[in-house]
Design an enzyme around this catalytic site. Structure first.
Site, PDB file in Angstrom:
ATOM      1  N   GLU A  74      10.867  -0.312  -6.720  1.00 11.99           N
ATOM      2  CA  GLU A  74      11.887  -0.028  -5.919  1.00 11.99           C
ATOM      3  C   GLU A  74      11.895  -1.416  -5.380  1.00 11.99           C
ATOM      4  OE1 GLU A  74      11.822   4.774  -5.968  1.00 11.99           O
ATOM      5  OE2 GLU A  74      10.951   3.554  -4.390  1.00 11.99           O
ATOM      6  N   CYS A  77      14.956  -5.771   1.320  1.00 10.25           N
ATOM      7  CA  CYS A  77      13.276  -5.460   0.858  1.00 10.25           C
ATOM      8  C   CYS A  77      12.587  -5.269  -0.333  1.00 10.25           C
ATOM      9  CB  CYS A  77      12.926  -4.207   1.448  1.00 10.25           C
ATOM     10  SG  CYS A  77      11.557  -3.840   1.799  1.00 10.25           S
ATOM     11  N   CYS A 126       0.336   0.076  -5.624  1.00 11.09           N
ATOM     12  CA  CYS A 126      -0.370  -1.215  -4.015  1.00 11.09           C
ATOM     13  C   CYS A 126      -2.133  -1.181  -3.910  1.00 11.09           C
ATOM     14  CB  CYS A 126      -0.031  -0.383  -2.521  1.00 11.09           C
ATOM     15  SG  CYS A 126      -0.453  -1.369  -1.333  1.00 11.09           S
ATOM     16  N   CYS A 169      -3.338   2.365   3.169  1.00  9.12           N
ATOM     17  CA  CYS A 169      -3.044   3.159   3.906  1.00  9.12           C
ATOM     18  C   CYS A 169      -2.820   4.534   3.549  1.00  9.12           C
ATOM     19  CB  CYS A 169      -1.483   2.030   5.473  1.00  9.12           C
ATOM     20  SG  CYS A 169      -2.243   0.675   4.623  1.00  9.12           S
ATOM     21  N   CYS A 198       1.688   6.203   4.077  1.00 10.69           N
ATOM     22  CA  CYS A 198       2.089   5.022   3.456  1.00 10.69           C
ATOM     23  C   CYS A 198       2.230   6.211   1.917  1.00 10.69           C
ATOM     24  CB  CYS A 198       2.057   4.148   3.151  1.00 10.69           C
ATOM     25  SG  CYS A 198       2.861   2.593   2.049  1.00 10.69           S
ATOM     26  N   GLY A 222       3.354  -2.533  -2.341  1.00 12.73           N
ATOM     27  CA  GLY A 222       2.195  -3.443  -2.300  1.00 12.73           C
ATOM     28  C   GLY A 222       2.069  -4.428  -1.748  1.00 12.73           C
ATOM     29  N   GLU A 223       1.089  -4.731  -1.115  1.00 14.85           N
ATOM     30  CA  GLU A 223       0.539  -6.004  -0.664  1.00 14.85           C
ATOM     31  C   GLU A 223       0.217  -7.055  -1.258  1.00 14.85           C
ATOM     32  OE1 GLU A 223      -0.693  -6.250   2.011  1.00 14.85           O
ATOM     33  OE2 GLU A 223      -0.748  -7.785   2.068  1.00 14.85           O
ATOM     34  N   SER A 272       5.311  -9.747   4.458  1.00 14.75           N
ATOM     35  CA  SER A 272       4.489  -8.327   5.488  1.00 14.75           C
ATOM     36  C   SER A 272       3.630  -8.125   4.926  1.00 14.75           C
ATOM     37  CB  SER A 272       5.250  -7.373   5.558  1.00 14.75           C
ATOM     38  OG  SER A 272       4.275  -6.066   6.573  1.00 14.75           O
ATOM     39  N   SER A 291       1.446  -5.512   9.771  1.00 12.41           N
ATOM     40  CA  SER A 291       1.114  -4.866   9.888  1.00 12.41           C
ATOM     41  C   SER A 291      -0.071  -4.140  10.092  1.00 12.41           C
ATOM     42  CB  SER A 291       0.815  -3.716   8.952  1.00 12.41           C
ATOM     43  OG  SER A 291       2.223  -3.873   8.107  1.00 12.41           O
ATOM     44  N   ASN A 304       8.806   6.875   8.929  1.00 12.24           N
ATOM     45  CA  ASN A 304       9.338   8.233   7.916  1.00 12.24           C
ATOM     46  C   ASN A 304       8.073   8.460   7.960  1.00 12.24           C
ATOM     47  OD1 ASN A 304      11.163   6.143   8.498  1.00 12.24           O
ATOM     48  ND2 ASN A 304      10.690   4.637   7.342  1.00 12.24           N
ATOM     49  N   CYS A 363      11.123   2.255   5.005  1.00 11.44           N
ATOM     50  CA  CYS A 363       9.323   1.780   4.977  1.00 11.44           C
ATOM     51  C   CYS A 363       8.514   2.481   4.807  1.00 11.44           C
ATOM     52  CB  CYS A 363       8.494   1.248   6.601  1.00 11.44           C
ATOM     53  SG  CYS A 363       9.270   0.008   7.028  1.00 11.44           S
TER      54      CYS A 363
HETATM   55  N1  SAH Z   1       1.878  -4.367   2.147  1.00 10.42           N
HETATM   56  C1  SAH Z   1       2.562  -4.499   2.839  1.00 10.42           C
HETATM   57  C2  SAH Z   1       3.822  -4.689   2.990  1.00 10.42           C
HETATM   58  C3  SAH Z   1       4.584  -3.120   2.217  1.00 10.42           C
HETATM   59  S1  SAH Z   1       4.619  -2.081   4.280  1.00 10.42           S
HETATM   60  C4  SAH Z   1       2.250  -4.044   4.532  1.00 10.42           C
HETATM   61  O1  SAH Z   1       1.381  -3.155   4.980  1.00 10.42           O
HETATM   62  O2  SAH Z   1       2.735  -5.125   5.971  1.00 10.42           O
HETATM   63  C5  SAH Z   1       5.846  -2.219   4.855  1.00 10.42           C
HETATM   64  C6  SAH Z   1       5.742  -1.394   6.245  1.00 10.42           C
HETATM   65  O3  SAH Z   1       5.809  -0.250   6.285  1.00 10.42           O
HETATM   66  C7  SAH Z   1       4.443  -2.488   6.949  1.00 10.42           C
HETATM   67  O4  SAH Z   1       4.635  -2.517   8.167  1.00 10.42           O
HETATM   68  C8  SAH Z   1       4.262  -0.608   7.076  1.00 10.42           C
HETATM   69  O5  SAH Z   1       2.797  -0.532   8.026  1.00 10.42           O
HETATM   70  C9  SAH Z   1       4.899   0.285   7.101  1.00 10.42           C
HETATM   71  N2  SAH Z   1       5.021   1.678   6.336  1.00 10.42           N
HETATM   72  C10 SAH Z   1       4.813   2.321   6.022  1.00 10.42           C
HETATM   73  N3  SAH Z   1       4.603   4.145   5.392  1.00 10.42           N
HETATM   74  C11 SAH Z   1       5.052   3.929   6.988  1.00 10.42           C
HETATM   75  C12 SAH Z   1       5.665   5.333   6.946  1.00 10.42           C
HETATM   76  N4  SAH Z   1       5.461   5.967   6.108  1.00 10.42           N
HETATM   77  N5  SAH Z   1       6.805   4.985   7.729  1.00 10.42           N
HETATM   78  C13 SAH Z   1       6.956   3.419   8.428  1.00 10.42           C
HETATM   79  N6  SAH Z   1       6.645   2.921   7.907  1.00 10.42           N
HETATM   80  C14 SAH Z   1       5.320   2.536   6.754  1.00 10.42           C
END
Ligand code: SAH
Length: 346
Positions: free
Chosen positions: A94, A107, A114, A118, A121, A165-166, A197, A220, A296, A339
Protein backbone atom coordinates in the site's frame (compact mmCIF):
# COMPACT_ATOMS: atom_id res chain seq x y z
CA UNK A 1 1.61 -15.33 -14.56
CA UNK A 2 5.26 -14.85 -13.64
CA UNK A 3 7.55 -14.75 -16.67
CA UNK A 4 10.97 -16.46 -16.74
CA UNK A 5 12.39 -13.45 -18.54
CA UNK A 6 14.39 -10.91 -16.59
CA UNK A 7 12.83 -7.57 -15.56
CA UNK A 8 14.68 -5.01 -17.68
CA UNK A 9 13.99 -2.34 -15.06
CA UNK A 10 16.21 -4.21 -12.61
CA UNK A 11 19.21 -3.19 -14.76
CA UNK A 12 21.15 -0.02 -14.07
CA UNK A 13 21.95 2.34 -16.93
CA UNK A 14 25.49 1.00 -17.08
CA UNK A 15 24.24 -2.60 -17.20
CA UNK A 16 21.88 -1.74 -20.05
CA UNK A 17 24.67 -0.03 -21.97
CA UNK A 18 26.90 -3.12 -21.50
CA UNK A 19 24.05 -5.36 -22.66
CA UNK A 20 23.91 -3.51 -25.99
CA UNK A 21 27.68 -3.56 -26.42
CA UNK A 22 27.47 -7.32 -25.71
CA UNK A 23 25.08 -7.87 -28.60
CA UNK A 24 27.25 -5.86 -30.96
CA UNK A 25 25.20 -2.65 -30.79
CA UNK A 26 26.19 0.79 -29.47
CA UNK A 27 26.26 1.63 -25.73
CA UNK A 28 24.17 4.69 -26.58
CA UNK A 29 21.24 2.37 -27.42
CA UNK A 30 21.23 1.43 -23.73
CA UNK A 31 20.81 5.08 -22.76
CA UNK A 32 17.91 5.43 -25.19
CA UNK A 33 16.13 2.39 -23.77
CA UNK A 34 16.83 3.60 -20.22
CA UNK A 35 15.11 6.91 -21.03
CA UNK A 36 12.07 5.08 -22.37
CA UNK A 37 11.87 2.99 -19.24
CA UNK A 38 12.34 5.76 -16.69
CA UNK A 39 11.73 9.31 -18.03
CA UNK A 40 8.92 8.23 -20.33
CA UNK A 41 7.55 5.44 -18.13
CA UNK A 42 7.06 3.12 -21.10
CA UNK A 43 5.17 -0.13 -20.48
CA UNK A 44 5.99 -1.79 -23.81
CA UNK A 45 9.02 -2.22 -26.10
CA UNK A 46 6.73 -1.26 -29.00
CA UNK A 47 6.67 2.34 -27.70
CA UNK A 48 10.42 2.67 -28.29
CA UNK A 49 10.15 4.15 -31.76
CA UNK A 50 13.77 5.30 -32.06
CA UNK A 51 14.92 1.67 -31.62
CA UNK A 52 14.85 -0.65 -34.63
CA UNK A 53 12.11 -3.27 -34.91
CA UNK A 54 14.67 -6.10 -34.77
CA UNK A 55 16.22 -4.74 -31.59
CA UNK A 56 12.80 -4.30 -29.99
CA UNK A 57 11.97 -7.92 -30.86
CA UNK A 58 15.27 -9.02 -29.35
CA UNK A 59 14.48 -7.12 -26.13
CA UNK A 60 11.02 -8.66 -26.03
CA UNK A 61 12.51 -12.16 -26.29
CA UNK A 62 14.86 -11.55 -23.38
CA UNK A 63 13.10 -9.20 -20.99
CA UNK A 64 9.80 -8.13 -19.50
CA UNK A 65 8.87 -4.65 -18.29
CA UNK A 66 7.23 -5.10 -14.89
CA UNK A 67 4.94 -2.36 -13.60
CA UNK A 68 2.83 -2.12 -10.50
CA UNK A 69 -0.95 -1.93 -10.95
CA UNK A 70 -3.35 -0.05 -8.71
CA UNK A 71 -5.58 -2.87 -7.55
CA UNK A 72 -7.76 -0.89 -5.21
CA UNK A 73 -8.12 2.89 -4.82
CA UNK A 74 -9.69 4.64 -1.80
CA UNK A 75 -10.19 8.33 -1.09
CA UNK A 76 -10.77 9.55 2.46
CA UNK A 77 -13.12 12.37 3.45
CA UNK A 78 -9.97 14.43 4.28
CA UNK A 79 -8.52 14.00 0.76
CA UNK A 80 -6.04 11.26 1.69
CA UNK A 81 -5.74 8.59 -0.99
CA UNK A 82 -4.71 4.99 -0.44
CA UNK A 83 -3.57 2.75 -3.28
CA UNK A 84 -3.33 -0.99 -2.83
CA UNK A 85 -0.88 -1.90 -5.60
CA UNK A 86 -0.38 -5.32 -7.07
CA UNK A 87 3.15 -6.46 -7.89
CA UNK A 88 4.17 -8.80 -10.72
CA UNK A 89 3.93 -11.82 -8.40
CA UNK A 90 0.49 -10.82 -7.08
CA UNK A 91 1.71 -9.57 -3.71
CA UNK A 92 -0.01 -6.34 -2.66
CA UNK A 93 1.52 -3.33 -0.88
CA UNK A 94 0.00 0.00 0.00
CA UNK A 95 0.97 3.60 -0.59
CA UNK A 96 -0.73 6.76 0.56
CA UNK A 97 -1.06 10.36 -0.68
CA UNK A 98 -1.42 12.86 2.15
CA UNK A 99 -2.47 16.36 1.05
CA UNK A 100 -2.14 19.40 3.32
CA UNK A 101 -2.41 23.11 2.46
CA UNK A 102 1.34 23.43 1.96
CA UNK A 103 2.38 20.04 0.61
CA UNK A 104 1.34 16.75 -0.87
CA UNK A 105 3.27 13.85 0.55
CA UNK A 106 3.63 10.31 -0.72
CA UNK A 107 4.02 7.64 1.92
CA UNK A 108 5.56 4.59 0.23
CA UNK A 109 6.22 0.97 1.15
CA UNK A 110 9.64 -0.68 0.99
CA UNK A 111 8.83 -4.34 1.79
CA UNK A 112 5.94 -6.77 1.40
CA UNK A 113 5.14 -7.12 5.12
CA UNK A 114 7.93 -6.15 7.51
CA UNK A 115 11.19 -7.61 8.86
CA UNK A 116 10.61 -6.17 12.32
CA UNK A 117 8.13 -6.89 15.08
CA UNK A 118 6.71 -3.68 16.56
CA UNK A 119 3.77 -4.95 18.62
CA UNK A 120 1.58 -1.87 17.93
CA UNK A 121 1.87 -1.96 14.11
CA UNK A 122 -0.54 -3.74 11.79
CA UNK A 123 2.13 -4.31 9.12
CA UNK A 124 4.40 -6.17 11.57
CA UNK A 125 1.70 -8.84 11.90
CA UNK A 126 2.15 -9.69 8.20
CA UNK A 127 5.82 -10.81 8.49
CA UNK A 128 8.26 -10.03 5.72
CA UNK A 129 7.40 -11.79 2.47
CA UNK A 130 9.98 -10.07 0.29
CA UNK A 131 11.81 -6.82 -0.38
CA UNK A 132 10.47 -4.45 -3.02
CA UNK A 133 12.62 -3.83 -6.07
CA UNK A 134 13.76 -0.28 -6.83
CA UNK A 135 11.28 0.04 -9.71
CA UNK A 136 8.39 -1.07 -7.49
CA UNK A 137 9.17 1.71 -5.03
CA UNK A 138 9.70 4.23 -7.83
CA UNK A 139 6.38 3.28 -9.46
CA UNK A 140 4.49 3.97 -6.21
CA UNK A 141 5.90 7.51 -6.26
CA UNK A 142 5.09 8.04 -9.94
CA UNK A 143 1.52 6.81 -9.37
CA UNK A 144 1.00 9.15 -6.43
CA UNK A 145 2.52 12.07 -8.31
CA UNK A 146 -0.04 11.48 -11.06
CA UNK A 147 -2.89 11.30 -8.52
CA UNK A 148 -1.67 14.44 -6.80
CA UNK A 149 -1.83 16.35 -10.10
CA UNK A 150 -5.23 14.89 -10.91
CA UNK A 151 -7.00 15.33 -7.57
CA UNK A 152 -5.10 18.21 -5.97
CA UNK A 153 -3.85 20.15 -9.02
CA UNK A 154 -0.24 20.08 -7.90
CA UNK A 155 2.73 17.75 -8.19
CA UNK A 156 3.95 15.70 -5.32
CA UNK A 157 6.15 17.77 -3.00
CA UNK A 158 7.50 15.26 -0.45
CA UNK A 159 8.13 11.56 0.01
CA UNK A 160 8.28 9.62 3.26
CA UNK A 161 9.36 5.98 3.54
CA UNK A 162 6.79 5.31 6.24
CA UNK A 163 4.57 2.79 4.51
CA UNK A 164 4.89 -0.95 4.89
CA UNK A 165 8.29 -2.36 5.76
CA UNK A 166 11.61 -1.38 7.27
CA UNK A 167 13.51 0.60 4.62
CA UNK A 168 16.94 -0.06 6.14
CA UNK A 169 16.35 -3.82 5.90
CA UNK A 170 16.02 -3.29 2.14
CA UNK A 171 18.91 -0.87 2.01
CA UNK A 172 20.24 -1.37 -1.51
CA UNK A 173 16.87 -1.19 -3.25
CA UNK A 174 15.63 1.77 -1.23
CA UNK A 175 18.77 3.73 -2.10
CA UNK A 176 18.50 2.70 -5.75
CA UNK A 177 14.88 3.92 -5.84
CA UNK A 178 15.89 7.26 -4.32
CA UNK A 179 18.64 7.53 -6.91
CA UNK A 180 15.94 7.19 -9.63
CA UNK A 181 13.50 9.55 -7.89
CA UNK A 182 16.16 12.25 -7.61
CA UNK A 183 17.91 11.77 -10.97
CA UNK A 184 17.06 13.88 -14.00
CA UNK A 185 16.12 10.75 -15.90
CA UNK A 186 13.59 9.96 -13.16
CA UNK A 187 11.53 12.54 -11.30
CA UNK A 188 14.32 15.04 -10.61
CA UNK A 189 13.13 15.58 -7.04
CA UNK A 190 15.40 17.09 -4.42
CA UNK A 191 16.62 14.59 -1.78
CA UNK A 192 15.82 17.28 0.81
CA UNK A 193 12.16 16.46 0.22
CA UNK A 194 12.62 12.80 1.08
CA UNK A 195 12.55 11.27 4.58
CA UNK A 196 13.50 7.68 5.31
CA UNK A 197 11.98 6.45 8.54
CA UNK A 198 13.59 3.55 10.40
CA UNK A 199 12.74 1.66 13.54
CA UNK A 200 16.42 2.09 14.34
CA UNK A 201 18.94 -0.29 12.78
CA UNK A 202 22.26 1.09 14.07
CA UNK A 203 24.59 -0.57 11.55
CA UNK A 204 22.56 0.67 8.61
CA UNK A 205 22.26 4.21 10.00
CA UNK A 206 26.07 4.30 10.05
CA UNK A 207 26.14 2.99 6.50
CA UNK A 208 23.79 5.82 5.41
CA UNK A 209 26.23 8.29 6.91
CA UNK A 210 29.19 6.62 5.15
CA UNK A 211 27.28 6.65 1.88
CA UNK A 212 26.78 10.42 2.34
CA UNK A 213 23.07 10.31 1.57
CA UNK A 214 21.33 13.67 1.18
CA UNK A 215 17.85 12.80 2.43
CA UNK A 216 16.43 13.18 5.94
CA UNK A 217 16.40 10.51 8.59
CA UNK A 218 13.56 9.80 11.01
CA UNK A 219 13.78 7.25 13.80
CA UNK A 220 10.76 5.62 15.43
CA UNK A 221 11.92 5.93 19.01
CA UNK A 222 8.72 5.58 21.07
CA UNK A 223 10.70 5.11 24.28
CA UNK A 224 14.14 6.19 25.48
CA UNK A 225 14.13 3.50 28.19
CA UNK A 226 15.68 0.22 27.04
CA UNK A 227 13.28 -2.14 28.90
CA UNK A 228 10.18 -0.27 27.76
CA UNK A 229 11.38 -0.14 24.17
CA UNK A 230 12.05 -3.88 24.19
CA UNK A 231 8.49 -4.51 25.35
CA UNK A 232 6.90 -2.66 22.44
CA UNK A 233 9.62 -3.26 19.84
CA UNK A 234 11.12 -6.70 20.71
CA UNK A 235 13.88 -6.44 18.05
CA UNK A 236 15.34 -3.65 20.25
CA UNK A 237 16.94 -6.40 22.37
CA UNK A 238 19.45 -6.74 19.53
CA UNK A 239 19.42 -3.12 18.37
CA UNK A 240 19.87 -1.41 21.74
CA UNK A 241 19.45 2.27 22.58
CA UNK A 242 23.17 2.45 23.39
CA UNK A 243 24.04 1.29 19.86
CA UNK A 244 21.32 3.48 18.36
CA UNK A 245 22.68 6.53 20.15
CA UNK A 246 26.19 5.80 18.93
CA UNK A 247 24.98 5.36 15.34
CA UNK A 248 23.02 8.62 15.48
CA UNK A 249 26.01 10.50 16.84
CA UNK A 250 28.00 9.10 13.93
CA UNK A 251 25.24 10.13 11.47
CA UNK A 252 25.28 13.69 12.81
CA UNK A 253 29.07 13.94 12.81
CA UNK A 254 29.12 12.98 9.11
CA UNK A 255 26.00 14.72 7.78
CA UNK A 256 25.35 17.63 10.12
CA UNK A 257 21.65 16.89 9.68
CA UNK A 258 19.13 16.79 12.53
CA UNK A 259 17.23 13.61 13.28
CA UNK A 260 13.46 13.46 13.68
CA UNK A 261 12.26 11.12 16.42
CA UNK A 262 8.78 9.73 15.98
CA UNK A 263 7.09 9.10 19.26
CA UNK A 264 3.71 7.72 20.27
CA UNK A 265 2.52 8.17 23.86
CA UNK A 266 0.49 5.20 25.17
CA UNK A 267 -1.49 4.90 28.33
CA UNK A 268 0.34 2.84 30.97
CA UNK A 269 3.39 2.28 28.75
CA UNK A 270 5.34 5.51 28.38
CA UNK A 271 3.19 8.22 29.97
CA UNK A 272 5.09 8.94 33.21
CA UNK A 273 7.65 11.58 34.17
CA UNK A 274 10.35 8.91 34.10
CA UNK A 275 9.59 8.36 30.39
CA UNK A 276 9.60 12.09 29.68
CA UNK A 277 12.91 12.62 31.47
CA UNK A 278 14.51 9.73 29.59
CA UNK A 279 13.39 11.24 26.28
CA UNK A 280 14.69 14.71 27.17
CA UNK A 281 18.07 13.17 28.08
CA UNK A 282 18.18 11.13 24.85
CA UNK A 283 17.37 14.25 22.81
CA UNK A 284 20.46 15.98 24.12
CA UNK A 285 22.87 13.51 22.49
CA UNK A 286 22.23 14.58 18.90
CA UNK A 287 20.41 17.67 17.51
CA UNK A 288 16.87 16.55 16.83
CA UNK A 289 13.20 17.31 16.76
CA UNK A 290 10.31 15.26 18.08
CA UNK A 291 7.25 14.33 16.13
CA UNK A 292 4.53 13.08 18.47
CA UNK A 293 2.28 10.80 16.44
CA UNK A 294 -1.29 10.06 17.29
CA UNK A 295 -1.81 6.34 17.92
CA UNK A 296 -3.99 4.65 15.35
CA UNK A 297 -5.63 1.67 16.96
CA UNK A 298 -5.14 -1.66 15.26
CA UNK A 299 -7.61 -4.44 15.86
CA UNK A 300 -6.18 -6.16 18.92
CA UNK A 301 -7.08 -3.34 21.35
CA UNK A 302 -3.97 -3.86 23.49
CA UNK A 303 -2.73 -0.28 23.13
CA UNK A 304 -4.46 2.95 23.98
CA UNK A 305 -3.45 6.52 23.23
CA UNK A 306 -2.37 8.36 26.43
CA UNK A 307 -4.40 11.21 27.90
CA UNK A 308 -4.09 14.74 26.54
CA UNK A 309 -2.52 15.74 29.88
CA UNK A 310 0.30 13.21 29.41
CA UNK A 311 0.95 14.47 25.88
CA UNK A 312 0.89 18.08 27.10
CA UNK A 313 3.44 17.16 29.79
CA UNK A 314 5.75 15.80 27.08
CA UNK A 315 5.34 18.95 25.00
CA UNK A 316 5.98 21.23 27.95
CA UNK A 317 9.11 19.36 29.06
CA UNK A 318 10.54 19.27 25.54
CA UNK A 319 9.82 22.94 24.89
CA UNK A 320 11.29 23.85 28.26
CA UNK A 321 14.50 22.12 27.11
CA UNK A 322 14.35 23.90 23.73
CA UNK A 323 13.75 20.68 21.82
CA UNK A 324 11.43 21.35 18.85
CA UNK A 325 8.26 19.29 19.04
CA UNK A 326 5.29 18.91 16.71
CA UNK A 327 2.17 16.83 17.09
CA UNK A 328 1.09 15.02 13.95
CA UNK A 329 -2.59 14.47 13.52
CA UNK A 330 -3.53 11.30 11.71
CA UNK A 331 -4.93 11.42 8.23
CA UNK A 332 -6.98 8.93 6.31
CA UNK A 333 -8.13 6.93 9.34
CA UNK A 334 -11.52 6.19 7.80
CA UNK A 335 -9.80 4.17 5.05
CA UNK A 336 -7.14 2.53 7.27
CA UNK A 337 -4.46 4.63 5.58
CA UNK A 338 -2.94 6.13 8.71
CA UNK A 339 0.50 5.19 10.13
CA UNK A 340 0.69 1.60 11.31
CA UNK A 341 -2.68 0.67 9.82
CA UNK A 342 -1.36 -0.58 6.49
CA UNK A 343 -2.19 -4.26 6.40
CA UNK A 344 -4.00 -4.85 3.13
CA UNK A 345 -7.51 -4.34 4.47
CA UNK A 346 -9.92 -2.94 1.91
N1 SAH B 1 9.68 0.70 9.64
C1 SAH B 1 9.78 2.12 9.57
C2 SAH B 1 8.78 2.78 8.63
C3 SAH B 1 7.36 2.28 8.64
S1 SAH B 1 6.35 2.64 10.06
C4 SAH B 1 9.71 2.73 10.95
O1 SAH B 1 9.44 2.01 11.91
O2 SAH B 1 9.96 3.92 11.09
C5 SAH B 1 6.07 4.37 10.00
C6 SAH B 1 5.74 5.01 11.35
O3 SAH B 1 4.44 4.57 11.81
C7 SAH B 1 6.70 4.61 12.45
O4 SAH B 1 7.06 5.74 13.21
C8 SAH B 1 5.89 3.65 13.28
O5 SAH B 1 6.37 3.54 14.58
C9 SAH B 1 4.51 4.28 13.18
N2 SAH B 1 3.43 3.39 13.56
C10 SAH B 1 3.37 2.05 13.50
N3 SAH B 1 2.19 1.59 13.96
C11 SAH B 1 1.47 2.68 14.31
C12 SAH B 1 0.15 2.88 14.82
N4 SAH B 1 -0.64 1.86 15.05
N5 SAH B 1 -0.25 4.16 15.05
C13 SAH B 1 0.55 5.20 14.78
N6 SAH B 1 1.79 5.08 14.28
C14 SAH B 1 2.25 3.84 14.05
Amino acid sequence: MISDKKDIRALSKEELRSFFVGIGDKAFRGTQVYEWLWSKGSHSFDDMTNISKETRAHLDENFVINHIKVDHFQKSSDGTIKNAVKLFDDFVVESVLIPTKKRTTACVSSQVGCSLDCTFCATAKLKRMRNLNPDEIYDQVVTIDRESRLYHDKPLSNIVFMGMGEPLMNYKNVLASIEKITSDEGLGMSPKRITVSTSGVPKMIKKLADDAVKFHLAVSLHSAIQETREQIMPFAKNFTLVDLREALEYWYSKTNRKITYEYIVWKGINDTWKDIEALVTFCKYVPCKINIIEYNPIDDGHFQQASTTAIDDYIEALEHNRIPVTVRRSRGKDIDAACGQLANKQ
